[in-house]
Design a protein around this motif. Structure first.
Motif, short mmCIF file in Angstrom:
data_model
loop_
_atom_site.label_atom_id
_atom_site.label_comp_id
_atom_site.label_asym_id
_atom_site.label_seq_id
_atom_site.Cartn_x
_atom_site.Cartn_y
_atom_site.Cartn_z
N VAL A 266 1.17 -1.42 -0.14
CA VAL A 266 -0.22 -0.06 -0.57
C VAL A 266 0.23 1.24 -0.36
O VAL A 266 0.72 2.41 -0.85
N GLU A 267 2.05 0.87 0.85
CA GLU A 267 2.29 2.93 0.84
C GLU A 267 3.22 2.63 -0.31
O GLU A 267 4.26 3.67 -0.41
N GLU A 268 3.76 1.46 -1.43
CA GLU A 268 5.17 1.67 -1.84
C GLU A 268 3.66 2.01 -3.48
O GLU A 268 4.47 3.30 -3.67
N TRP A 269 2.90 1.66 -3.28
CA TRP A 269 2.39 2.30 -4.39
C TRP A 269 1.92 3.83 -4.43
O TRP A 269 1.62 4.74 -4.99
N TYR B 168 -17.78 -8.49 12.20
CA TYR B 168 -18.78 -9.64 11.93
C TYR B 168 -18.80 -11.08 11.70
O TYR B 168 -19.19 -11.53 12.22
N TRP B 169 -17.18 -10.88 10.60
CA TRP B 169 -17.00 -11.70 10.08
C TRP B 169 -16.34 -12.74 11.42
O TRP B 169 -16.37 -14.02 11.50
N ASP B 170 -14.77 -11.89 11.43
CA ASP B 170 -13.90 -13.00 11.76
C ASP B 170 -13.50 -11.83 13.16
O ASP B 170 -12.67 -10.54 12.68
N LYS B 171 -13.10 -12.39 14.64
CA LYS B 171 -12.57 -11.33 15.39
C LYS B 171 -10.77 -11.72 15.69
O LYS B 171 -10.16 -11.06 16.66
N THR B 172 -10.36 -12.67 15.17
CA THR B 172 -8.83 -13.08 15.65
C THR B 172 -8.26 -12.60 14.82
O THR B 172 -7.36 -12.14 15.77
N PHE B 173 -8.26 -11.42 14.03
CA PHE B 173 -7.38 -10.58 14.04
C PHE B 173 -7.47 -9.17 14.50
O PHE B 173 -7.13 -7.85 13.69
N LEU B 174 -8.65 -8.57 15.06
CA LEU B 174 -8.92 -7.91 15.54
C LEU B 174 -7.55 -6.56 15.96
O LEU B 174 -7.69 -5.11 15.33
N LYS B 175 -6.82 -7.06 16.60
CA LYS B 175 -5.65 -6.31 17.09
C LYS B 175 -4.67 -5.95 15.85
O LYS B 175 -4.43 -4.30 15.48
N GLN B 176 -4.65 -6.56 14.63
CA GLN B 176 -3.77 -6.72 13.77
C GLN B 176 -4.73 -5.74 12.46
O GLN B 176 -4.26 -4.47 11.92
N GLN B 177 -6.44 -5.59 12.86
CA GLN B 177 -6.90 -4.88 11.84
C GLN B 177 -6.51 -3.38 11.95
O GLN B 177 -6.90 -2.46 11.91
N GLN B 178 -6.84 -3.82 13.70
CA GLN B 178 -6.50 -1.42 14.83
C GLN B 178 -5.13 -1.25 14.04
O GLN B 178 -5.21 -0.40 13.77
N GLU B 179 -4.42 -1.31 14.33
CA GLU B 179 -3.25 -1.53 14.10
C GLU B 179 -2.81 -1.26 12.56
O GLU B 179 -2.05 -0.38 12.03
N ALA B 180 -3.63 -1.90 11.83
CA ALA B 180 -3.08 -1.55 10.60
C ALA B 180 -4.33 -0.20 9.83
O ALA B 180 -3.98 0.46 8.99
N PHE B 181 -5.35 -0.03 10.83
CA PHE B 181 -6.54 1.37 10.10
C PHE B 181 -5.38 2.28 10.43
O PHE B 181 -5.78 3.13 10.12
N VAL B 182 -4.69 2.50 12.29
CA VAL B 182 -3.46 3.57 12.53
C VAL B 182 -2.78 3.91 11.57
O VAL B 182 -2.35 4.80 11.02
N TYR B 183 -2.16 2.96 11.23
CA TYR B 183 -1.06 2.69 9.84
C TYR B 183 -1.46 3.30 8.64
O TYR B 183 -0.95 4.25 9.00
N GLN B 184 -2.78 3.26 8.03
CA GLN B 184 -3.23 3.12 6.85
C GLN B 184 -4.04 5.04 7.08
O GLN B 184 -3.55 5.81 6.63
N ILE B 185 -4.50 5.08 8.58
CA ILE B 185 -4.89 6.88 8.77
C ILE B 185 -3.90 7.61 8.50
O ILE B 185 -3.10 8.40 7.48
N ARG B 186 -2.45 7.21 9.00
CA ARG B 186 -0.80 8.23 8.90
C ARG B 186 -0.68 8.58 7.77
O ARG B 186 -0.53 9.35 7.35
N LEU B 187 0.11 6.93 7.04
CA LEU B 187 0.01 7.37 5.76
C LEU B 187 -0.73 8.75 4.76
O LEU B 187 -0.48 9.48 3.90
N ALA B 188 -2.13 8.35 5.28
CA ALA B 188 -3.57 9.43 4.83
C ALA B 188 -3.15 10.60 4.78
O ALA B 188 -2.97 11.43 4.00
N LYS B 189 -2.71 10.44 6.42
CA LYS B 189 -1.92 12.08 6.64
C LYS B 189 -0.61 12.82 5.58
O LYS B 189 -0.93 13.73 4.97
N LYS B 190 -0.05 11.79 5.54
CA LYS B 190 1.44 12.02 5.22
C LYS B 190 1.54 12.89 3.74
O LYS B 190 1.34 12.76 2.84
#
Length: 255
Positions: free
Chosen positions: A80-83, A100-122
């Protein structure tokens, strides 16, 4: 009348048999602007192909969809960052949290969300949020990241009036699609209490087809049904709703 579909997966395999005919139906219906959210790197080439076939109408986003945050999510985020560094995109999306589908990766989803918000700001880009059974988790992160450089669209908004106001407080527009036409969709009961300046239209094709197509494959031409429903909800002409929501999309995406 120019109509904008702010969220449509036109590169989806669901359209492989009749993509050009489907696009023509949308264009004939007055839908001339299509904003295309990403899912993961396996779809990137299909998105680029779509853009090269419809360069005046198709506007691409880049991001990692929360349901595709898996063991390899860090590799996906690196792509994502490369593109984003390589070429122009109009938003970082769709990103967010889906419980809804799966809570297994909640922590990783949270991390990915924050990371991509910061990319958007950049890159001074809007974000397009996917939120399913995760309003509290999403709002917690938006509260942490809020500021003038945080803005975008709460895609497929299905929350309460209170949640709508909270989303707006973070510089978000509300993406309204087929759910507004459902009998049990609920948002139609309070939408007229939200100023139209905060609303954009979307289909989320091929998902969430509006009435009378509910349960069938959705396509961008069906944004007309959403437009007509909003015309009833707000008591304003279809042309006016189309104009205002297209203007709103221009404010978000800068095009």
């Amino acid at each position: 009348m120019i109509i904008t579909d702010t969220h449509t997966h036109l590169y989806s395999e669901a359209f492989d048999e009749d993509r050009d005919a489907m696009m023509q139906r949308a264009l004939d219906a007055g839908v001339h602007r299509f904003f295309i959210p990403a899912i993961d790197s396996t779809y990137t080439q299909a998105m680029l192909d779509l853009e090269s076939n419809y360069p005046k109408n198709v506007f691409l986003m880049m991001g990692l969809h929360p349901t595709h945050v898996k063991e390899n999510y860090k590799e996906e985020l690196a792509l994502v960052e490369e593109w984003l560094a390589k070429r122009k995109f109009y938003a970082v999306g769709e990103i967010g949290i889906d419980l809804y589908w799966d809570k297994t990766f909640l922590k990783q989803q949270q991390e990915a969300f924050v990371y991509q918000i910061r990319l958007a700001k950049k890159y001074q880009l809007p974000i397009v949020i996917h939120c399913r059974e995760s309003f509290n988790e999403i709002f917690e992160i938006l509260e942490q990241e809020k500021g003038d450089d945080l803005f975008g669209i709460f895609h497929c908004f299905t929350g309460t009036l209170e949640q709508a106001h909270k989303a707006l407080s973070y510089n978000m527009k509300l993406g309204i699609g087929g759910v507004a036409t459902f009998k049990n969709g609920k948002i139609d009961q309070f939408l007229n209490q939200i100023d139209l300046k905060h609303i954009v239209l979307e289909t989320d094709s091929p998902y969430l087809a509006p009435v009378p197509y509910r349960g069938k494959r959705n396509e961008s031409a069906y944004v007309i049904q959403v437009l007509e429903k909003l015309s009833l909800i707000y008591g304003r002409p279809v042309e006016e709703i189309a104009e205002i929501t297209t203007q709103n999309s221009m404010e978000v995406f800068g095009v």
